[in-house]
Design an enzyme around this catalytic site. Sequence first.
Site, PDB file in Angstrom:
ATOM      1  N   LYS A 140     -10.919  -6.367  -6.672  1.00  0.00           N
ATOM      2  CA  LYS A 140     -11.813  -5.251  -6.971  1.00  0.00           C
ATOM      3  C   LYS A 140     -11.046  -4.006  -7.401  1.00  0.00           C
ATOM      4  O   LYS A 140     -11.636  -3.103  -7.982  1.00  0.00           O
ATOM      5  CB  LYS A 140     -12.792  -4.961  -5.838  1.00  0.00           C
ATOM      6  CG  LYS A 140     -12.304  -4.948  -4.426  1.00  0.00           C
ATOM      7  CD  LYS A 140     -13.488  -4.643  -3.513  1.00  0.00           C
ATOM      8  CE  LYS A 140     -13.411  -5.248  -2.135  1.00  0.00           C
ATOM      9  NZ  LYS A 140     -12.360  -4.726  -1.252  1.00  0.00           N
ATOM     10  N   LYS A 148       0.824  -1.208   0.000  1.00  0.00           N
ATOM     11  CA  LYS A 148       0.000   0.000   0.000  1.00  0.00           C
ATOM     12  C   LYS A 148       0.855   1.254   0.000  1.00  0.00           C
ATOM     13  O   LYS A 148       0.480   2.279  -0.563  1.00  0.00           O
ATOM     14  CB  LYS A 148      -0.970  -0.003   1.190  1.00  0.00           C
ATOM     15  CG  LYS A 148      -2.025  -1.070   1.046  1.00  0.00           C
ATOM     16  CD  LYS A 148      -3.342  -0.687   1.663  1.00  0.00           C
ATOM     17  CE  LYS A 148      -4.389  -1.742   1.333  1.00  0.00           C
ATOM     18  NZ  LYS A 148      -5.599  -1.666   2.118  1.00  0.00           N
ATOM     19  N   LYS A 189      -4.796 -12.879  -8.720  1.00  0.00           N
ATOM     20  CA  LYS A 189      -6.144 -13.095  -8.178  1.00  0.00           C
ATOM     21  C   LYS A 189      -7.107 -12.032  -8.687  1.00  0.00           C
ATOM     22  O   LYS A 189      -6.705 -10.904  -8.994  1.00  0.00           O
ATOM     23  CB  LYS A 189      -6.126 -13.142  -6.644  1.00  0.00           C
ATOM     24  CG  LYS A 189      -6.040 -11.813  -5.952  1.00  0.00           C
ATOM     25  CD  LYS A 189      -6.432 -11.942  -4.478  1.00  0.00           C
ATOM     26  CE  LYS A 189      -6.603 -10.535  -3.906  1.00  0.00           C
ATOM     27  NZ  LYS A 189      -7.265 -10.455  -2.642  1.00  0.00           N
TER      28      LYS A 189
HETATM   29  P1  ATP Z   1      -8.483  -5.087  -3.169  1.00  0.00           P
HETATM   30  O1  ATP Z   1      -8.452  -5.325  -4.646  1.00  0.00           O
HETATM   31  O2  ATP Z   1      -8.988  -3.716  -2.787  1.00  0.00           O
HETATM   32  O3  ATP Z   1      -7.232  -5.511  -2.461  1.00  0.00           O
HETATM   33  P2  ATP Z   1      -9.887  -7.522  -2.789  1.00  0.00           P
HETATM   34  O4  ATP Z   1     -10.821  -7.738  -3.930  1.00  0.00           O
HETATM   35  O5  ATP Z   1      -8.613  -8.259  -2.823  1.00  0.00           O
HETATM   36  O6  ATP Z   1      -9.634  -6.005  -2.593  1.00  0.00           O
HETATM   37  P3  ATP Z   1     -10.471  -7.637   0.054  1.00  0.00           P
HETATM   38  O7  ATP Z   1     -11.310  -6.503   0.539  1.00  0.00           O
HETATM   39  O8  ATP Z   1      -9.012  -7.600   0.355  1.00  0.00           O
HETATM   40  O9  ATP Z   1     -10.722  -7.862  -1.504  1.00  0.00           O
HETATM   41  O10 ATP Z   1     -11.055  -8.985   0.611  1.00  0.00           O
HETATM   42  C1  ATP Z   1     -12.343  -9.231   1.076  1.00  0.00           C
HETATM   43  C2  ATP Z   1     -12.477 -10.726   1.252  1.00  0.00           C
HETATM   44  O11 ATP Z   1     -12.610 -11.373  -0.023  1.00  0.00           O
HETATM   45  C3  ATP Z   1     -11.271 -11.378   1.924  1.00  0.00           C
HETATM   46  O12 ATP Z   1     -11.730 -12.364   2.824  1.00  0.00           O
HETATM   47  C4  ATP Z   1     -10.510 -11.990   0.773  1.00  0.00           C
HETATM   48  O13 ATP Z   1      -9.741 -13.080   1.168  1.00  0.00           O
HETATM   49  C5  ATP Z   1     -11.638 -12.384  -0.188  1.00  0.00           C
HETATM   50  N1  ATP Z   1     -11.170 -12.367  -1.586  1.00  0.00           N
HETATM   51  C6  ATP Z   1     -10.787 -11.275  -2.277  1.00  0.00           C
HETATM   52  N2  ATP Z   1     -10.424 -11.596  -3.542  1.00  0.00           N
HETATM   53  C7  ATP Z   1     -10.596 -12.941  -3.649  1.00  0.00           C
HETATM   54  C8  ATP Z   1     -10.385 -13.881  -4.727  1.00  0.00           C
HETATM   55  N3  ATP Z   1      -9.962 -13.505  -5.904  1.00  0.00           N
HETATM   56  N4  ATP Z   1     -10.674 -15.179  -4.483  1.00  0.00           N
HETATM   57  C9  ATP Z   1     -11.132 -15.568  -3.290  1.00  0.00           C
HETATM   58  N5  ATP Z   1     -11.332 -14.743  -2.238  1.00  0.00           N
HETATM   59  C10 ATP Z   1     -11.079 -13.440  -2.402  1.00  0.00           C
END
Ligand code: ATP
Length: 334
Positions: free
Chosen positions: A200, A115, A197
Amino acid sequence: MIDGKKILFSGMQATGTLTLGNYLGALKNWVTLSDEYECFYSVVDLHSITVRQDPAELRKRARNLLVLYIAAGLDPKKNCIYYQSHVSGHAELAWILNCFTYMGELNRMTQFKDKMAKHSDNINAGLYTYPVLMAADILLYQADVVPVGKDQLQHLELTRDVAQRFNGVYGEIFTIPEPYIGQRGARVMSLQDPTKKMSKSDENANASIYLMDDTDTIIRKFKRAVTDSEAEIRYREEQPGIRNLIDIYCACTGKTPEETEKEFEGKGYGEFKLAVGESVAAILKPVQERFQELSKDKAYIDSIIKENGEKAEYYARKTLRKVQKKVGFPERIR
Ligand code: ATP
Ligand code: LTN
């Protein structure tokens, strides 16, 4: 323990639009846990302001996320669904835990390093102590288990270390939490780069399926998903794109990878991608409909926010009072 049940805590930030990864990797599994555990699911808005937010936008997103928790199937009578900012104990305990966390520990956190690189114009102290606030979230409710993705394991490890350190000084105050990693759909990969992965914050909208995407958009995105030239639907490492699509298909239909390989034997990628898109649209549609319906019922959502906020407050205060006493704060005179 609450009413003989173990306690579970998890939360999501109201930043960005939730993806299929968030749904299959987190939300969908949360629903299955509410019978076994006493669950607290927070919309962690205190965490959100570690990066700059537009206030009106943050308020709207936080509310949408809370409604989405319910739309995804979390029963607000059985699960405590609430805003982190409504329970001041999170910030109060975080301060105390800050005094039990070493800078050396925080310096090692990889999410902070990532970050810091991404937001080089705003490296604030909140971003640095983000994991301590997360520890406070978990320890405040004496959580036994915390469902999180692999990316959050380091923060959970820190939570355990800080809790053990505190207990070492003051006695058994905090429950030491265990991570809970779901099985299927645990890692949904990007549709444009299956080695990354699905996230968002991805700039390419075609890489992610958003929970509110309509059926046509979903099918179009799957049609464009990056695969390979093997022309065989097989579940193996050498075909990460197809493997990801099989994982998604299995998570949506309940089938196994072997059954899926058989079902699509001798068939083309076009046909398979269409089936995956349709299976995703089919599980998202009821969530979307329920979301639209619930969003209209302002009074109902407000009542949940109030009741669950009070419930969370009750359990948070219990822990906080114990902690304040142990560290030597004077008792309140009533
Ligand atoms: P960012 O892109 O802002 O880092 P993110 O999409 O990775 O966000 P988080 O807010 O970090 O999402 O995670 C929310 C929840 O969703 C967490 O429990 C995380 O492990 C799960 N999660 C996020 N992306 C995935 C993915 N691609 N597959 C499975 N679980 C996910
Ligand atoms: N940091 C987490 C969100 C989060 C959380 C928590 C998860 C904040 N507090 C407590 C589990 C338990 C994330 O970014 N996914």
